[in-house]
Design a protein around this motif. Sequence first.
Motif, PDB file in Angstrom:
ATOM      1  N   ILE A  16       0.723  -1.226   0.243  1.00 29.08           N
ATOM      2  CA  ILE A  16       0.100   0.073   0.135  1.00 29.08           C
ATOM      3  C   ILE A  16       1.018   1.205   0.094  1.00 29.08           C
ATOM      4  O   ILE A  16       0.620   2.090  -0.686  1.00 29.08           O
ATOM      5  CB  ILE A  16      -1.085  -0.013   1.421  1.00 29.08           C
ATOM      6  N   ASP A  18       2.423   4.792   0.207  1.00 32.82           N
ATOM      7  CA  ASP A  18       1.724   5.905   0.250  1.00 32.82           C
ATOM      8  C   ASP A  18       0.594   6.110  -0.630  1.00 32.82           C
ATOM      9  O   ASP A  18      -0.032   7.200  -0.754  1.00 32.82           O
ATOM     10  CB  ASP A  18       2.669   7.172   0.082  1.00 32.82           C
ATOM     11  N   ARG A  19       0.138   5.048  -1.052  1.00 30.71           N
ATOM     12  CA  ARG A  19      -1.049   5.100  -2.049  1.00 30.71           C
ATOM     13  C   ARG A  19      -2.479   4.740  -1.231  1.00 30.71           C
ATOM     14  O   ARG A  19      -2.204   4.237  -0.282  1.00 30.71           O
ATOM     15  CB  ARG A  19      -0.699   4.118  -2.932  1.00 30.71           C
ATOM     16  N   LYS A  20      -3.141   4.933  -2.042  1.00 30.72           N
ATOM     17  CA  LYS A  20      -4.728   4.527  -1.940  1.00 30.72           C
ATOM     18  C   LYS A  20      -5.333   3.471  -2.696  1.00 30.72           C
ATOM     19  O   LYS A  20      -5.427   3.632  -4.088  1.00 30.72           O
ATOM     20  CB  LYS A  20      -5.575   5.741  -1.870  1.00 30.72           C
ATOM     21  N   LEU A  51      -4.473   0.520   9.413  1.00 32.92           N
ATOM     22  CA  LEU A  51      -4.912   1.059   8.013  1.00 32.92           C
ATOM     23  C   LEU A  51      -6.276   1.905   8.188  1.00 32.92           C
ATOM     24  O   LEU A  51      -6.978   1.673   9.061  1.00 32.92           O
ATOM     25  CB  LEU A  51      -5.417  -0.199   7.172  1.00 32.92           C
ATOM     26  N   GLU A  64     -11.726   1.421  -0.282  1.00 34.94           N
ATOM     27  CA  GLU A  64     -10.270   1.906  -0.617  1.00 34.94           C
ATOM     28  C   GLU A  64      -9.513   1.983   1.007  1.00 34.94           C
ATOM     29  O   GLU A  64     -10.014   2.509   1.843  1.00 34.94           O
ATOM     30  CB  GLU A  64     -10.063   3.179  -1.014  1.00 34.94           C
ATOM     31  N   TYR A  65      -8.268   1.425   0.881  1.00 34.50           N
ATOM     32  CA  TYR A  65      -7.241   1.386   1.918  1.00 34.50           C
ATOM     33  C   TYR A  65      -6.021   2.231   1.801  1.00 34.50           C
ATOM     34  O   TYR A  65      -5.283   2.563   0.811  1.00 34.50           O
ATOM     35  CB  TYR A  65      -6.782  -0.101   2.064  1.00 34.50           C
ATOM     36  N   THR A  66      -5.660   2.823   2.881  1.00 33.19           N
ATOM     37  CA  THR A  66      -4.613   3.666   3.166  1.00 33.19           C
ATOM     38  C   THR A  66      -3.918   3.317   4.290  1.00 33.19           C
ATOM     39  O   THR A  66      -4.640   2.966   5.265  1.00 33.19           O
ATOM     40  CB  THR A  66      -4.913   5.092   3.041  1.00 33.19           C
TER      41      THR A  66
END
Lengths: 97, 97
Positions: A16, A18-20, A51, A64-66
């Motif tokens: 993951i 630094d992305r979404k 998360l 969506e996960y960040t």
Amino acid sequence: MSSLGSKWKPVIVMVINDRKLRFGQIAARIHVISRKVLTDQLREMVEDGLLIREEFKELPPRVEYTLTEKGLALLPILNLLEDWERNYETKEVLAEA
Amino acid sequence: MSSLGSKWKPVIVMVINDRKLRFGQIAARIHVISRKVLTDQLREMVEDGLLIREEFKELPPRVEYTLTEKGLALLPILNLLEDWERNYETKEVLAEA
């Protein structure tokens, strides 16, 4: 180190980064993990504050996960672990040659 | 990070640290682990090049464990992980208060 107590969680954090990412995007990047195991790992990581899960009421539904601040703080340490493993893997291969 | 794929191995590395410890000394310092699980973990860690196992043919037999160079190189990274976990645990407790 209880919140990292599985082989998958460090991998998921690094994927993951630094992305979404959507569930399917994470699954595609870790293709050896089953959807069931990935679902369980992601839920535990949300519970452990690693998360953020965002759900959009669309059709089809989008999730969506960040990484949280806590998850992001883990990235440089996981990079060191990866370097460590790569360094000693190389030495072992050379020693066997 | 396959050679660390269990919750016990990082703990064992940090317990042994720069010392030479016997099986019973390791077991006493991680009292929640069963002897069976500790035996299995130690064997895997020797196979993975994290630990050196020395067996002395005495009565009763004596077995001592030390970290290899690879195992010692892991210590500073595990300390960072421990700091990371302690840091965010504190924040979570404060947030709940």
